[in-house]
Write an enzyme that holds these catalytic residues in place. Sequence first.
Site, PDB file in Angstrom:
ATOM      1  N   LYS A 213      19.476  41.139   2.449  1.00 32.99           N
ATOM      2  CA  LYS A 213      20.668  40.449   1.946  1.00 32.99           C
ATOM      3  C   LYS A 213      21.340  41.255   0.829  1.00 32.99           C
ATOM      4  O   LYS A 213      22.574  41.308   0.749  1.00 32.99           O
ATOM      5  CB  LYS A 213      20.309  39.041   1.463  1.00 32.99           C
ATOM      6  CG  LYS A 213      21.543  38.257   1.139  1.00 32.99           C
ATOM      7  CD  LYS A 213      21.357  36.777   1.167  1.00 32.99           C
ATOM      8  CE  LYS A 213      22.667  36.109   0.770  1.00 32.99           C
ATOM      9  NZ  LYS A 213      22.527  34.682   0.593  1.00 32.99           N
TER      10      LYS A 213
ATOM     11  N   HIS B 249      25.449  28.711  11.207  1.00 32.12           N
ATOM     12  CA  HIS B 249      25.840  27.783  10.148  1.00 32.12           C
ATOM     13  C   HIS B 249      27.046  26.910  10.497  1.00 32.12           C
ATOM     14  O   HIS B 249      27.198  25.829   9.944  1.00 32.12           O
ATOM     15  CB  HIS B 249      26.099  28.542   8.838  1.00 32.12           C
ATOM     16  CG  HIS B 249      24.837  28.936   8.138  1.00 32.12           C
ATOM     17  ND1 HIS B 249      23.889  29.755   8.702  1.00 32.12           N
ATOM     18  CD2 HIS B 249      24.345  28.593   6.911  1.00 32.12           C
ATOM     19  CE1 HIS B 249      22.891  29.919   7.843  1.00 32.12           C
ATOM     20  NE2 HIS B 249      23.137  29.225   6.761  1.00 32.12           N
TER      21      HIS B 249
ATOM     22  N   ASN C 246      26.271  33.800   8.214  1.00 35.04           N
ATOM     23  CA  ASN C 246      26.516  32.417   8.607  1.00 35.04           C
ATOM     24  C   ASN C 246      26.108  32.159  10.054  1.00 35.04           C
ATOM     25  O   ASN C 246      26.491  31.133  10.630  1.00 35.04           O
ATOM     26  CB  ASN C 246      27.992  32.062   8.399  1.00 35.04           C
ATOM     27  CG  ASN C 246      28.352  32.109   6.928  1.00 35.04           C
ATOM     28  OD1 ASN C 246      27.615  31.580   6.091  1.00 35.04           O
ATOM     29  ND2 ASN C 246      29.446  32.766   6.597  1.00 35.04           N
TER      30      ASN C 246
ATOM     31  N   ARG D  39      29.500  40.033   5.514  1.00 34.78           N
ATOM     32  CA  ARG D  39      28.698  38.923   4.980  1.00 34.78           C
ATOM     33  C   ARG D  39      28.816  37.664   5.846  1.00 34.78           C
ATOM     34  O   ARG D  39      27.929  36.817   5.845  1.00 34.78           O
ATOM     35  CB  ARG D  39      29.104  38.615   3.532  1.00 34.78           C
ATOM     36  CG  ARG D  39      28.228  37.535   2.931  1.00 34.78           C
ATOM     37  CD  ARG D  39      28.379  37.361   1.451  1.00 34.78           C
ATOM     38  NE  ARG D  39      27.432  36.381   0.984  1.00 34.78           N
ATOM     39  CZ  ARG D  39      27.146  36.169  -0.280  1.00 34.78           C
ATOM     40  NH1 ARG D  39      27.735  36.865  -1.208  1.00 34.78           N
ATOM     41  NH2 ARG D  39      26.261  35.251  -0.621  1.00 34.78           N
TER      42      ARG D  39
ATOM     43  N   HIS E  38      26.343  23.219   9.727  1.00 35.63           N
ATOM     44  CA  HIS E  38      27.098  22.402   8.763  1.00 35.63           C
ATOM     45  C   HIS E  38      27.714  21.189   9.462  1.00 35.63           C
ATOM     46  O   HIS E  38      27.755  20.090   8.891  1.00 35.63           O
ATOM     47  CB  HIS E  38      28.182  23.239   8.078  1.00 35.63           C
ATOM     48  CG  HIS E  38      27.622  24.207   7.069  1.00 35.63           C
ATOM     49  ND1 HIS E  38      28.356  25.222   6.527  1.00 35.63           N
ATOM     50  CD2 HIS E  38      26.398  24.295   6.493  1.00 35.63           C
ATOM     51  CE1 HIS E  38      27.599  25.910   5.667  1.00 35.63           C
ATOM     52  NE2 HIS E  38      26.415  25.359   5.646  1.00 35.63           N
TER      53      HIS E  38
ATOM     54  N   LYS F 189      26.594  33.153  -4.227  1.00 36.77           N
ATOM     55  CA  LYS F 189      27.362  31.974  -3.817  1.00 36.77           C
ATOM     56  C   LYS F 189      26.941  30.799  -4.669  1.00 36.77           C
ATOM     57  O   LYS F 189      25.750  30.536  -4.829  1.00 36.77           O
ATOM     58  CB  LYS F 189      27.119  31.657  -2.344  1.00 36.77           C
ATOM     59  CG  LYS F 189      27.931  32.510  -1.413  1.00 36.77           C
ATOM     60  CD  LYS F 189      27.864  31.972   0.015  1.00 36.77           C
ATOM     61  CE  LYS F 189      28.665  32.838   0.951  1.00 36.77           C
ATOM     62  NZ  LYS F 189      28.503  32.428   2.358  1.00 36.77           N
TER      63      LYS F 189
ATOM     64  N   HIS G  15      18.631  21.583   5.732  1.00 36.17           N
ATOM     65  CA  HIS G  15      19.601  22.632   6.051  1.00 36.17           C
ATOM     66  C   HIS G  15      18.995  23.615   7.067  1.00 36.17           C
ATOM     67  O   HIS G  15      19.632  23.970   8.062  1.00 36.17           O
ATOM     68  CB  HIS G  15      20.003  23.360   4.769  1.00 36.17           C
ATOM     69  CG  HIS G  15      20.940  24.495   4.997  1.00 36.17           C
ATOM     70  ND1 HIS G  15      22.196  24.322   5.538  1.00 36.17           N
ATOM     71  CD2 HIS G  15      20.803  25.844   4.784  1.00 36.17           C
ATOM     72  CE1 HIS G  15      22.797  25.498   5.644  1.00 36.17           C
ATOM     73  NE2 HIS G  15      21.975  26.431   5.197  1.00 36.17           N
TER      74      HIS G  15
ATOM     75  N   GLU H 261      15.971  30.346   7.664  1.00 35.45           N
ATOM     76  CA  GLU H 261      16.832  31.407   7.116  1.00 35.45           C
ATOM     77  C   GLU H 261      16.140  32.772   7.250  1.00 35.45           C
ATOM     78  O   GLU H 261      16.808  33.802   7.385  1.00 35.45           O
ATOM     79  CB  GLU H 261      17.181  31.131   5.644  1.00 35.45           C
ATOM     80  CG  GLU H 261      17.998  29.862   5.406  1.00 35.45           C
ATOM     81  CD  GLU H 261      19.482  29.980   5.781  1.00 35.45           C
ATOM     82  OE1 GLU H 261      19.916  31.035   6.290  1.00 35.45           O
ATOM     83  OE2 GLU H 261      20.203  28.984   5.567  1.00 35.45           O
TER      84      GLU H 261
ATOM     85  N   ARG I 263      34.169  30.581 -19.202  1.00 35.93           N
ATOM     86  CA  ARG I 263      34.641  31.531 -18.171  1.00 35.93           C
ATOM     87  C   ARG I 263      33.551  32.499 -17.710  1.00 35.93           C
ATOM     88  O   ARG I 263      33.834  33.604 -17.236  1.00 35.93           O
ATOM     89  CB  ARG I 263      35.862  32.318 -18.654  1.00 35.93           C
ATOM     90  CG  ARG I 263      37.035  31.427 -18.965  1.00 35.93           C
ATOM     91  CD  ARG I 263      38.331  32.192 -19.004  1.00 35.93           C
ATOM     92  NE  ARG I 263      39.427  31.273 -19.191  1.00 35.93           N
ATOM     93  CZ  ARG I 263      39.887  30.888 -20.381  1.00 35.93           C
ATOM     94  NH1 ARG I 263      39.347  31.362 -21.475  1.00 35.93           N
ATOM     95  NH2 ARG I 263      40.879  30.043 -20.460  1.00 35.93           N
TER      96      ARG I 263
ATOM     97  N   GLU J 144      32.510  37.978   1.044  1.00 31.15           N
ATOM     98  CA  GLU J 144      32.534  37.540   2.435  1.00 31.15           C
ATOM     99  C   GLU J 144      33.884  37.776   3.110  1.00 31.15           C
ATOM    100  O   GLU J 144      34.470  36.870   3.699  1.00 31.15           O
ATOM    101  CB  GLU J 144      32.157  36.049   2.503  1.00 31.15           C
ATOM    102  CG  GLU J 144      31.679  35.645   3.888  1.00 31.15           C
ATOM    103  CD  GLU J 144      31.158  34.229   3.936  1.00 31.15           C
ATOM    104  OE1 GLU J 144      30.106  33.980   3.331  1.00 31.15           O
ATOM    105  OE2 GLU J 144      31.795  33.391   4.561  1.00 31.15           O
TER     106      GLU J 144
HETATM  107  N1  GLY Z   1      23.850  31.936   2.890  1.00 35.04           N
HETATM  108  C1  GLY Z   1      24.822  32.822   3.369  1.00 35.04           C
HETATM  109  C2  GLY Z   1      25.356  33.739   2.326  1.00 35.04           C
HETATM  110  O1  GLY Z   1      24.827  33.815   1.242  1.00 35.04           O
HETATM  111  O2  GLY Z   1      26.326  34.409   2.552  1.00 35.04           O
END
Ligand code: GLY
Length: 353
Positions: A215, A236, A233, A229, A240, A131, A253, A173, A109, A225
């Site tokens: 960030k 993205h 994206n 946050r 994606h 993430k 990517h 990025e 956990r 998010e």
């Molecule tokens: N790569 C986008 C984020 O970490 O929210």
Amino acid sequence: MDSFTFTVQTGPVAVFFHKTITIPVLPRSGGIYVADENTLPLLQKAKNFDSSMPLVVLAPGEEEKQLSSVERILEAALNAGLARDSVFVGFGGGVVTDMTAFAASLYMRGAGLCLVPTTLLAMADAAVGGKTGVDFGNFKNCVGTFYPAQEIHISVDALRTLPQAEFMSGLAEVVKTAMLYAPKLYQILWEKKESILSRDGDLLLEIVKRCVQAKAHVVERDLKETGERMFLNLGHTFAHALETVAGLGTISHGEAVAWGIARALELGKRAGITDLDWAKEATGLIASYGYSIAPVHPVLAGRNEAETPQLLLNAMKNDKKKKGGVVRFVLQREINSTLVTPVPDAEVLAVLA
Ligand code: GLY
């Protein structure tokens, strides 16, 4: 060595910037290293590497970003008798750091986690902010958790030997972060292109620090998010979809993100949101680094062109970020001014043909 700490919902995150590649000293309760075949030689030479500790070496690439790889990490941890206070060390690009973090979040956990990103993409983005995850059902990062590392160890020295395609993937990025939050970084990207592309170490360190700090400020306020946050994206949703339609692993990517940002600027223009001069200028920056800004990305060349916009839109509709079945796009008014909004399908299709 230089360092700073930021604090997220789960606790503090210490970021260390080292001159040479350095990994954390493992605690008495031990730990496990996770690398891939490409990063293994760097790991074995890294400062503090302990060859008596368990090690999982994954095959490189997006294709390995699967639950079965996470299972391998968990099995190795269990076989080594690791405890909750043992430390999982993810050493590599975003695929390795995302999966190591996912495994750490599941083990007992939640075990200790240190990330040592070795690609520009992972340093500037993936390893920061908690993430974790794997691809699932042909959708990127569809299964995962939020689980920030307690420590992140960065040495831009690792970027000297990074393959060019991966370097350019990470740079996309960086461009994204600059457009969202960092006018000074944006200026550096315009003015110091040659030095960046020739991988001047001091400049790369400055760029990575600016990205990590930008960030960090976002995830301090919105780890999960639920709000701002989402801006990270930018590009993205398009990216994606392109990666899915092209086949995961077919396009990097970052290359997909750069194209996706150009599409988002075009969409913002059509929606009357994006300032026309900003769209032109930012698209110019993206193109100047050699990324495709064409409505149909060259990776899809030779496919049925009439069908591709709809295929891309279908992929977007399966994007995990859709809310109530509606796809929402990150669009910019101008630099440092961003919003998230749904856009009618017809407008989206129009910027893909
Ligand atoms: N790569 C986008 C984020 O970490 O929210």
